[in-house]
Motif scaffolding. Structure first.
Motif, PDB file in Angstrom:
ATOM      1  N   THR A 280       0.870  -1.190   0.000  1.00  0.00           N
ATOM      2  CA  THR A 280       0.000   0.000   0.000  1.00  0.00           C
ATOM      3  C   THR A 280       0.900   1.230   0.000  1.00  0.00           C
ATOM      4  O   THR A 280       2.098   1.119  -0.247  1.00  0.00           O
ATOM      5  CB  THR A 280      -0.918   0.031   1.233  1.00  0.00           C
ATOM      6  N   HIS A 281       0.319   2.376   0.331  1.00  0.00           N
ATOM      7  CA  HIS A 281       1.137   3.588   0.369  1.00  0.00           C
ATOM      8  C   HIS A 281       1.975   3.672   1.636  1.00  0.00           C
ATOM      9  O   HIS A 281       2.835   4.533   1.755  1.00  0.00           O
ATOM     10  CB  HIS A 281       0.232   4.818   0.275  1.00  0.00           C
ATOM     11  N   GLY A 282       1.653   2.834   2.623  1.00  0.00           N
ATOM     12  CA  GLY A 282       2.488   2.798   3.830  1.00  0.00           C
ATOM     13  C   GLY A 282       2.029   3.678   4.966  1.00  0.00           C
ATOM     14  O   GLY A 282       2.705   3.752   5.990  1.00  0.00           O
ATOM     15  N   GLU A 283       0.855   4.350   4.812  1.00  0.00           N
ATOM     16  CA  GLU A 283       0.399   5.230   5.904  1.00  0.00           C
ATOM     17  C   GLU A 283       0.137   4.438   7.176  1.00  0.00           C
ATOM     18  O   GLU A 283       0.234   4.962   8.279  1.00  0.00           O
ATOM     19  CB  GLU A 283      -0.907   5.959   5.549  1.00  0.00           C
ATOM     20  N   LEU A 284      -0.255   3.177   6.977  1.00  0.00           N
ATOM     21  CA  LEU A 284      -0.641   2.363   8.131  1.00  0.00           C
ATOM     22  C   LEU A 284       0.562   1.774   8.864  1.00  0.00           C
ATOM     23  O   LEU A 284       0.428   1.279   9.980  1.00  0.00           O
ATOM     24  CB  LEU A 284      -1.543   1.202   7.684  1.00  0.00           C
TER      25      LEU A 284
ATOM     26  N   PHE B 137     -13.460  14.294   4.793  1.00  0.00           N
ATOM     27  CA  PHE B 137     -12.823  14.196   3.469  1.00  0.00           C
ATOM     28  C   PHE B 137     -13.873  13.965   2.374  1.00  0.00           C
ATOM     29  O   PHE B 137     -13.702  14.393   1.231  1.00  0.00           O
ATOM     30  CB  PHE B 137     -11.795  13.056   3.441  1.00  0.00           C
ATOM     31  N   ALA B 138     -14.963  13.270   2.740  1.00  0.00           N
ATOM     32  CA  ALA B 138     -16.013  13.017   1.751  1.00  0.00           C
ATOM     33  C   ALA B 138     -16.888  14.257   1.546  1.00  0.00           C
ATOM     34  O   ALA B 138     -17.418  14.476   0.456  1.00  0.00           O
ATOM     35  CB  ALA B 138     -16.867  11.840   2.205  1.00  0.00           C
ATOM     36  N   ALA B 139     -17.031  15.065   2.618  1.00  0.00           N
ATOM     37  CA  ALA B 139     -17.981  16.183   2.557  1.00  0.00           C
ATOM     38  C   ALA B 139     -17.341  17.486   2.071  1.00  0.00           C
ATOM     39  O   ALA B 139     -18.017  18.313   1.447  1.00  0.00           O
ATOM     40  CB  ALA B 139     -18.597  16.388   3.941  1.00  0.00           C
ATOM     41  N   LEU B 140     -16.066  17.670   2.365  1.00  0.00           N
ATOM     42  CA  LEU B 140     -15.437  18.955   2.030  1.00  0.00           C
ATOM     43  C   LEU B 140     -15.302  19.122   0.513  1.00  0.00           C
ATOM     44  O   LEU B 140     -14.998  18.154  -0.195  1.00  0.00           O
ATOM     45  CB  LEU B 140     -14.048  19.041   2.671  1.00  0.00           C
ATOM     46  N   PRO B 141     -15.525  20.349   0.017  1.00  0.00           N
ATOM     47  CA  PRO B 141     -15.354  20.579  -1.426  1.00  0.00           C
ATOM     48  C   PRO B 141     -13.875  20.512  -1.801  1.00  0.00           C
ATOM     49  O   PRO B 141     -12.992  20.809  -0.994  1.00  0.00           O
ATOM     50  CB  PRO B 141     -15.907  21.998  -1.623  1.00  0.00           C
ATOM     51  N   ARG B 142     -13.633  20.113  -3.034  1.00  0.00           N
ATOM     52  CA  ARG B 142     -12.244  20.023  -3.506  1.00  0.00           C
ATOM     53  C   ARG B 142     -11.693  21.420  -3.756  1.00  0.00           C
ATOM     54  O   ARG B 142     -12.430  22.328  -4.144  1.00  0.00           O
ATOM     55  CB  ARG B 142     -12.185  19.226  -4.796  1.00  0.00           C
TER      56      ARG B 142
ATOM     57  N   SER C 174      -8.425   6.816   4.214  1.00  0.00           N
ATOM     58  CA  SER C 174      -8.930   7.341   5.484  1.00  0.00           C
ATOM     59  C   SER C 174      -9.681   6.294   6.317  1.00  0.00           C
ATOM     60  O   SER C 174      -9.572   6.300   7.548  1.00  0.00           O
ATOM     61  CB  SER C 174      -9.838   8.546   5.234  1.00  0.00           C
ATOM     62  N   VAL C 175     -10.411   5.407   5.661  1.00  0.00           N
ATOM     63  CA  VAL C 175     -11.202   4.430   6.424  1.00  0.00           C
ATOM     64  C   VAL C 175     -10.307   3.426   7.175  1.00  0.00           C
ATOM     65  O   VAL C 175     -10.551   3.152   8.355  1.00  0.00           O
ATOM     66  CB  VAL C 175     -12.259   3.742   5.525  1.00  0.00           C
ATOM     67  N   PRO C 176      -9.264   2.876   6.530  1.00  0.00           N
ATOM     68  CA  PRO C 176      -8.382   1.985   7.318  1.00  0.00           C
ATOM     69  C   PRO C 176      -7.758   2.684   8.524  1.00  0.00           C
ATOM     70  O   PRO C 176      -7.587   2.071   9.573  1.00  0.00           O
ATOM     71  CB  PRO C 176      -7.309   1.569   6.311  1.00  0.00           C
ATOM     72  N   LEU C 177      -7.427   3.976   8.378  1.00  0.00           N
ATOM     73  CA  LEU C 177      -6.861   4.700   9.525  1.00  0.00           C
ATOM     74  C   LEU C 177      -7.900   4.831  10.643  1.00  0.00           C
ATOM     75  O   LEU C 177      -7.581   4.677  11.825  1.00  0.00           O
ATOM     76  CB  LEU C 177      -6.373   6.086   9.081  1.00  0.00           C
TER      77      LEU C 177
ATOM     78  N   VAL D 129      -3.840   9.747  13.447  1.00  0.00           N
ATOM     79  CA  VAL D 129      -4.178  11.149  13.146  1.00  0.00           C
ATOM     80  C   VAL D 129      -3.042  11.796  12.349  1.00  0.00           C
ATOM     81  O   VAL D 129      -3.293  12.577  11.419  1.00  0.00           O
ATOM     82  CB  VAL D 129      -4.458  11.935  14.449  1.00  0.00           C
ATOM     83  N   ALA D 130      -1.808  11.457  12.714  1.00  0.00           N
ATOM     84  CA  ALA D 130      -0.659  12.020  11.984  1.00  0.00           C
ATOM     85  C   ALA D 130      -0.738  11.638  10.505  1.00  0.00           C
ATOM     86  O   ALA D 130      -0.551  12.487   9.623  1.00  0.00           O
ATOM     87  CB  ALA D 130       0.643  11.512  12.597  1.00  0.00           C
ATOM     88  N   ALA D 131      -1.040  10.359  10.251  1.00  0.00           N
ATOM     89  CA  ALA D 131      -1.131   9.905   8.851  1.00  0.00           C
ATOM     90  C   ALA D 131      -2.274  10.614   8.131  1.00  0.00           C
ATOM     91  O   ALA D 131      -2.138  11.012   6.966  1.00  0.00           O
ATOM     92  CB  ALA D 131      -1.337   8.387   8.814  1.00  0.00           C
ATOM     93  N   SER D 132      -3.406  10.794   8.847  1.00  0.00           N
ATOM     94  CA  SER D 132      -4.545  11.497   8.232  1.00  0.00           C
ATOM     95  C   SER D 132      -4.174  12.938   7.905  1.00  0.00           C
ATOM     96  O   SER D 132      -4.529  13.459   6.836  1.00  0.00           O
ATOM     97  CB  SER D 132      -5.751  11.494   9.183  1.00  0.00           C
ATOM     98  N   ALA D 133      -3.470  13.580   8.840  1.00  0.00           N
ATOM     99  CA  ALA D 133      -3.101  14.992   8.631  1.00  0.00           C
ATOM    100  C   ALA D 133      -2.160  15.127   7.433  1.00  0.00           C
ATOM    101  O   ALA D 133      -2.339  16.018   6.595  1.00  0.00           O
ATOM    102  CB  ALA D 133      -2.443  15.540   9.894  1.00  0.00           C
ATOM    103  N   ILE D 134      -1.173  14.242   7.373  1.00  0.00           N
ATOM    104  CA  ILE D 134      -0.210  14.330   6.254  1.00  0.00           C
ATOM    105  C   ILE D 134      -0.920  14.027   4.926  1.00  0.00           C
ATOM    106  O   ILE D 134      -0.697  14.708   3.924  1.00  0.00           O
ATOM    107  CB  ILE D 134       0.981  13.382   6.499  1.00  0.00           C
ATOM    108  N   ALA D 135      -1.825  13.029   4.953  1.00  0.00           N
ATOM    109  CA  ALA D 135      -2.562  12.716   3.719  1.00  0.00           C
ATOM    110  C   ALA D 135      -3.486  13.873   3.332  1.00  0.00           C
ATOM    111  O   ALA D 135      -3.624  14.201   2.143  1.00  0.00           O
ATOM    112  CB  ALA D 135      -3.376  11.437   3.915  1.00  0.00           C
ATOM    113  N   ALA D 136      -4.088  14.515   4.351  1.00  0.00           N
ATOM    114  CA  ALA D 136      -5.020  15.615   4.073  1.00  0.00           C
ATOM    115  C   ALA D 136      -4.298  16.828   3.504  1.00  0.00           C
ATOM    116  O   ALA D 136      -4.904  17.645   2.794  1.00  0.00           O
ATOM    117  CB  ALA D 136      -5.763  16.005   5.347  1.00  0.00           C
ATOM    118  N   SER D 137      -3.016  16.950   3.813  1.00  0.00           N
ATOM    119  CA  SER D 137      -2.283  18.125   3.318  1.00  0.00           C
ATOM    120  C   SER D 137      -2.275  18.139   1.787  1.00  0.00           C
ATOM    121  O   SER D 137      -2.210  19.206   1.165  1.00  0.00           O
ATOM    122  CB  SER D 137      -0.857  18.119   3.863  1.00  0.00           C
ATOM    123  N   GLY D 138      -2.386  16.933   1.188  1.00  0.00           N
ATOM    124  CA  GLY D 138      -2.414  16.855  -0.277  1.00  0.00           C
ATOM    125  C   GLY D 138      -3.656  17.507  -0.865  1.00  0.00           C
ATOM    126  O   GLY D 138      -3.635  17.982  -2.004  1.00  0.00           O
TER     127      GLY D 138
END
Lengths: 136, 282
Positions: B67-71, B134-139, B166-169, B223-232
């Motif tokens: 995978t991408h390794g976030e987990l 992540f599902a609700a926020l506009p791009r 996001s769901v596995p996290l 949460v750290a992985a979510s934050a770093i992924a969300a930065s994208g």
């Protein structure tokens, strides 16, 4: 204050639940366990003593039936408050129980069989009854 | 690239937490004063925590490869938590004809640092809310931009982390809370680990702290992985700038800070020496 300790001796013929019931009843009647004190959950005591949960549950159930403890659902099991009259009665019984223990220990030391001990006890009881009636 | 990720995501926690296990279970000069039961506690801790950490590290490396390794870092913490659980499950039941028990109710709260529990729960809530956000926020979109004032590059639309990220996290965060409950309950139901009640309490507390450390690690790393992924989702090019770019940088640094805090807290909580003989007045 250190918490009271329960001891179970599996080498005696007295069943473990009875040993537990007796000790808990003693602690409650002497006030060592005050009214409202929360007893450990069955599973904790079972794990500590290495006994089956059913053994602890049986001791608790018998104490509950005797009105000494009460279960309060998920909150736990609590010691019931003991009235002064009950406490006096229990203290008298404890004193009798201690005297009986001493008699049993003496009989064992002297090598008497149970029948001989019971016969001696009956004789002593009869003598006491006759003394009481003579004094009246 | 994967090897570098494995070193950072798995190697660093493995090294630091491995050192904390060694520190918690090392034999000191006081070891000769240990009872055989307390010595058994130390050996079980070393064996189970070490094996759990190793298995978690392997799971982490596998996740990096597939995978991408976030987990990966959270998987290392989960392995360690399983090790702590194995440690408490391996305590032998009392044997012998004479058994004793203290008439004292053991509450899970007594063995867990409350701050760690609250932080872990708060982080779990954030991890659970993240997929919904992540599902609700506009791009975020940005128009054509120029990196050097000469060339013009086309604009684009950024995307938030996918459900697959996001769901596995979130699931790992929920798992951490549930596993924490199991470990806390097992610590209260542990048969006496030492004949000395003071030492028994201390050992329970230290095992509880080790479990709480792993759970804190799992939640903070999620949460750290979510934050770093969300930065994208906010990573607009720097020349476009604005609040989105700033928020993207803040998310990255927050994620890195949380990841560092996770490993530090995890090591600190699990590093208390199990073999220390308590100083009791004679």
């Amino acid at each position: 204050m250190t918490a009271p300790v329960l001891r179970v001796d599996l080498s005696t013929p007295v069943p473990p639940y009875e040993q537990l019931r007796e000790q808990l009843a003693g602690l409650i009647s002497t006030g060592a366990l005050a009214g409202g004190t929360r007893l450990p959950p069955v599973r904790q005591l079972a794990a500590d003593l290495g006994l089956a949960g059913g053994t602890i549950a049986r001791a608790y159930r018998e104490l509950e039936q005797a009105g000494m403890i009460r279960g309060d659902g998920r909150r736990g099991t609590f010691v019931c408050a003991v009235s002064d009259a009950d406490r006096d009665e229990q203290a008298r019984y404890q004193a009798l129980s201690r005297a009986a223990d001493e008699l049993a220990a003496t009989a064992r030391r002297l090598g008497f069989a149970d029948d001989a001990v019971l016969a001696a006890l009956r004789t002593a009881l009869a003598r006491a009854t006759s003394r009481d009636s003579a004094s009246v | 690239m994967r090897a570098a990720l494995a070193v950072v995501y798995v190697g660093v926690p493995l090294l630091l937490v491995g050192a904390s296990i060694w520190w918690a279970t090392r034999r000191g000069r006081q070891a000769s004063g240990l009872s055989s039961s307390a010595d058994g506690v130390v050996q079980r801790a070393r064996r189970h925590r070490g094996v759990g950490l190793g298995l978690g590290a392997m799971a982490g490396v596998v996740s990096i490869w597939f995978t991408h390794g976030e987990l990966a870092p959270a998987l290392v913490a989960i392995g360690y938590l399983f090790g702590v659980l194995g440690e408490v499950l391996a305590v032998p039941v009392p044997s012998g004809t004479l058994r004793t028990a203290t008439l004292e109710t053991r509450e899970a709260w007594r063995y867990l640092p409350r701050w760690a529990v609250w932080v872990a729960v708060a982080m779990a809530v954030i991890s659970l809310v993240a997929p919904v956000l992540f599902a609700a926020l506009p791009r975020v979109s940005y128009g054509p931009w120029s990196p050097d004032g000469v060339d013009v590059l086309p604009g684009g639309t950024l995307s938030w982390p996918s459900v697959g990220t996001s769901v596995p996290l979130a699931a790992i965060a929920v798992f951490g809370v549930v596993a924490a409950g199991v470990v806390a309950r097992r610590v209260t139901l542990l048969p006496p680990v030492s004949s000395d009640p003071v030492m028994d309490e201390q050992i329970r507390r230290r095992i509880g702290r080790a479990g709480a450390g792993a759970v804190l690690g799992i939640e903070l790393l999620a949460v750290a992985a979510s934050a770093i992924a969300a930065s994208g989702g906010l990573a607009v090019p720097q020349p476009v700038g604005g609040a989105d770019y700033l928020a993207s940088r803040i998310l990255i640094w927050t994620g890195l800070f949380l990841a560092a805090s996770a490993v530090a807290g995890w090591c600190a909580l699990g590093s208390r020496r199990l073999a220390r003989v308590p100083t009791t007045s004679a």
